[in-house]
Each structure stands twice: as C-alpha cells, then as structure tokens.
Design a protein around this motif. Structure first.
Motif, PDB file in Angstrom:
ATOM      1  N   PHE A  80       0.838  -1.195   0.000  1.00 47.58           N
ATOM      2  CA  PHE A  80       0.000   0.000   0.000  1.00 47.58           C
ATOM      3  C   PHE A  80       0.881   1.256   0.000  1.00 47.58           C
ATOM      4  O   PHE A  80       0.612   2.215  -0.732  1.00 47.58           O
ATOM      5  CB  PHE A  80      -0.940  -0.020   1.211  1.00 47.58           C
ATOM      6  N   GLY A  81       1.945   1.244   0.788  1.00 45.78           N
ATOM      7  CA  GLY A  81       2.866   2.374   0.829  1.00 45.78           C
ATOM      8  C   GLY A  81       3.506   2.651  -0.520  1.00 45.78           C
ATOM      9  O   GLY A  81       3.595   3.805  -0.948  1.00 45.78           O
ATOM     10  N   LYS A  82       3.925   1.588  -1.216  1.00 39.71           N
ATOM     11  CA  LYS A  82       4.522   1.762  -2.555  1.00 39.71           C
ATOM     12  C   LYS A  82       3.500   2.331  -3.528  1.00 39.71           C
ATOM     13  O   LYS A  82       3.824   3.202  -4.346  1.00 39.71           O
ATOM     14  CB  LYS A  82       5.055   0.426  -3.062  1.00 39.71           C
ATOM     15  N   MET A  83       2.250   1.850  -3.439  1.00 31.69           N
ATOM     16  CA  MET A  83       1.202   2.353  -4.316  1.00 31.69           C
ATOM     17  C   MET A  83       0.939   3.840  -4.024  1.00 31.69           C
ATOM     18  O   MET A  83       0.788   4.643  -4.956  1.00 31.69           O
ATOM     19  CB  MET A  83      -0.079   1.548  -4.139  1.00 31.69           C
ATOM     20  N   LEU A  84       0.914   4.216  -2.739  1.00 31.87           N
ATOM     21  CA  LEU A  84       0.700   5.630  -2.389  1.00 31.87           C
ATOM     22  C   LEU A  84       1.822   6.513  -2.925  1.00 31.87           C
ATOM     23  O   LEU A  84       1.562   7.620  -3.406  1.00 31.87           O
ATOM     24  CB  LEU A  84       0.599   5.801  -0.878  1.00 31.87           C
ATOM     25  N   GLU A  85       3.054   6.040  -2.831  1.00 28.02           N
ATOM     26  CA  GLU A  85       4.179   6.815  -3.379  1.00 28.02           C
ATOM     27  C   GLU A  85       4.001   7.046  -4.868  1.00 28.02           C
ATOM     28  O   GLU A  85       4.217   8.151  -5.359  1.00 28.02           O
ATOM     29  CB  GLU A  85       5.510   6.112  -3.100  1.00 28.02           C
ATOM     30  N   ARG A  86       3.608   5.980  -5.590  1.00 26.89           N
ATOM     31  CA  ARG A  86       3.396   6.115  -7.041  1.00 26.89           C
ATOM     32  C   ARG A  86       2.256   7.083  -7.348  1.00 26.89           C
ATOM     33  O   ARG A  86       2.373   7.925  -8.226  1.00 26.89           O
ATOM     34  CB  ARG A  86       3.074   4.748  -7.678  1.00 26.89           C
ATOM     35  N   ARG A  87       1.161   6.951  -6.624  1.00 28.96           N
ATOM     36  CA  ARG A  87      -0.022   7.774  -6.909  1.00 28.96           C
ATOM     37  C   ARG A  87       0.152   9.229  -6.511  1.00 28.96           C
ATOM     38  O   ARG A  87      -0.353  10.121  -7.195  1.00 28.96           O
ATOM     39  CB  ARG A  87      -1.253   7.206  -6.201  1.00 28.96           C
ATOM     40  N   THR A  88       0.808   9.484  -5.381  1.00 29.91           N
ATOM     41  CA  THR A  88       0.866  10.851  -4.850  1.00 29.91           C
ATOM     42  C   THR A  88       2.170  11.572  -5.161  1.00 29.91           C
ATOM     43  O   THR A  88       2.230  12.792  -5.092  1.00 29.91           O
ATOM     44  CB  THR A  88       0.694  10.844  -3.317  1.00 29.91           C
ATOM     45  N   GLY A  89       3.220  10.812  -5.444  1.00 24.39           N
ATOM     46  CA  GLY A  89       4.535  11.415  -5.638  1.00 24.39           C
ATOM     47  C   GLY A  89       5.195  11.832  -4.329  1.00 24.39           C
ATOM     48  O   GLY A  89       6.258  12.442  -4.332  1.00 24.39           O
ATOM     49  N   LEU A  90       4.557  11.503  -3.197  1.00 31.57           N
ATOM     50  CA  LEU A  90       5.110  11.857  -1.883  1.00 31.57           C
ATOM     51  C   LEU A  90       5.905  10.692  -1.309  1.00 31.57           C
ATOM     52  O   LEU A  90       5.627   9.531  -1.607  1.00 31.57           O
ATOM     53  CB  LEU A  90       3.985  12.205  -0.902  1.00 31.57           C
ATOM     54  N   GLU A  91       6.855  11.023  -0.450  1.00 33.29           N
ATOM     55  CA  GLU A  91       7.584   9.991   0.273  1.00 33.29           C
ATOM     56  C   GLU A  91       6.652   9.373   1.309  1.00 33.29           C
ATOM     57  O   GLU A  91       5.885  10.071   1.975  1.00 33.29           O
ATOM     58  CB  GLU A  91       8.799  10.603   0.981  1.00 33.29           C
ATOM     59  N   VAL A  92       6.708   8.042   1.431  1.00 31.73           N
ATOM     60  CA  VAL A  92       5.951   7.330   2.453  1.00 31.73           C
ATOM     61  C   VAL A  92       6.955   6.703   3.416  1.00 31.73           C
ATOM     62  O   VAL A  92       7.778   5.882   3.012  1.00 31.73           O
ATOM     63  CB  VAL A  92       5.038   6.246   1.845  1.00 31.73           C
ATOM     64  N   VAL A  93       6.897   7.122   4.681  1.00 27.12           N
ATOM     65  CA  VAL A  93       7.761   6.579   5.720  1.00 27.12           C
ATOM     66  C   VAL A  93       6.986   5.475   6.435  1.00 27.12           C
ATOM     67  O   VAL A  93       5.871   5.712   6.909  1.00 27.12           O
ATOM     68  CB  VAL A  93       8.158   7.677   6.742  1.00 27.12           C
TER      69      VAL A  93
END
Length: 139
Positions: A80-93
């Motif tokens: 889910f974190g990797k998908m959020l990074e792809r979708r938002t362009g934001l870093e996910v910690v």
C-alpha cells in the motif's frame, strides 16, 4: 506543510494530520471500504486530503509482529505504501505501529467511549499514535 499519518487495515484506513508546525497529530477520519482490495475510492479520498491540507509526507503504520517479523498484514502495508508513493509522488515513511491499536483502545476506554462506539474511532486514534510517534522522534 503537514504530515499525514495512516493506519492501514483490511477494511479501514485511519487518517491523522499534523499541525502546520509538525508538533502534534490530530485525528481526521476513518475511511471505510467494503472489500480489502477495493482501494480506488480510499486512495482518491487520501489524495483529496493531501491536496486540501498541503501534505508533504505520509507516515504509514507497519504492523510488525512482536518478535519484529514482517507478516502478511505488514506485507500488505508495504505494498500500500509503494502504491501511495506512485499515486501521490510523496515519500511514504513506514513506522512501526506495534501496540498502537492497543493504546488507542485503552485511550477510548479511559475516556469512557462505549464499546459499540469504539469501532468508529479506533483506527483514526491509532493513526494519531503512529503519526505522533514519528513527530516525537523528529524533535
């Protein structure tokens, strides 16, 4: 700038946001979905909250086992974190969230929230604990 904290579960995503100075975390909402793998509306809501609140970083709970192993739930959180990074362009910690749900439950009990009402609060309170842990580590 704000930081978003997320508690990713099989049917819900708890959402918290930092204050503009990134000192405290506040509960925002719980995003509900009917099926675990139906994420389109959940992601759209997260993206909407990111835009509305000038979010520049996402902190996502990583539900490790008590022995520090990565289990099935943690694997799903990582995906889910990797998908959020792809979708938002934001870093996910990814943030170790062991016992945050237990802490959230204890907080709700201490505040005399009725058992049948706790379900609607538990995930966003857990997101607050995840985000607050991250914020505290930076100060």
């Amino acid at each position: 700038m704000r930081i978003m904290g997320l508690d990713y579960g099989s049917k819900t995503i708890g959402v918290a946001l930092s204050d503009p100075l990134c000192i405290t975390a506040q509960a925002v909402e719980t995003i509900w979905r009917k099926e675990e793998n139906k994420l389109r509306k959940s992601c759209a809501r997260i993206e909407e909250l990111i835009r509305e609140n000038d979010v520049e970083l996402i902190v996502l709970g990583l539900p490790k086992h008590m022995n520090n192993d990565i289990g099935e739930r943690a694997e799903k959180a990582l995906e889910f974190g990797k998908m959020l990074e792809r979708r938002t362009g934001l870093e996910v910690v990814m943030w170790d969230e062991r016992l945050t749900t237990v802490e959230a439950e204890r907080t709700l009990i201490e505040n005399k929230v009725r058992r049948e009402d706790r379900k609607q609060y538990i995930d966003k309170i857990a997101a607050v604990f995840i985000l607050q842990g991250y914020l505290d580590s930076k100060h």
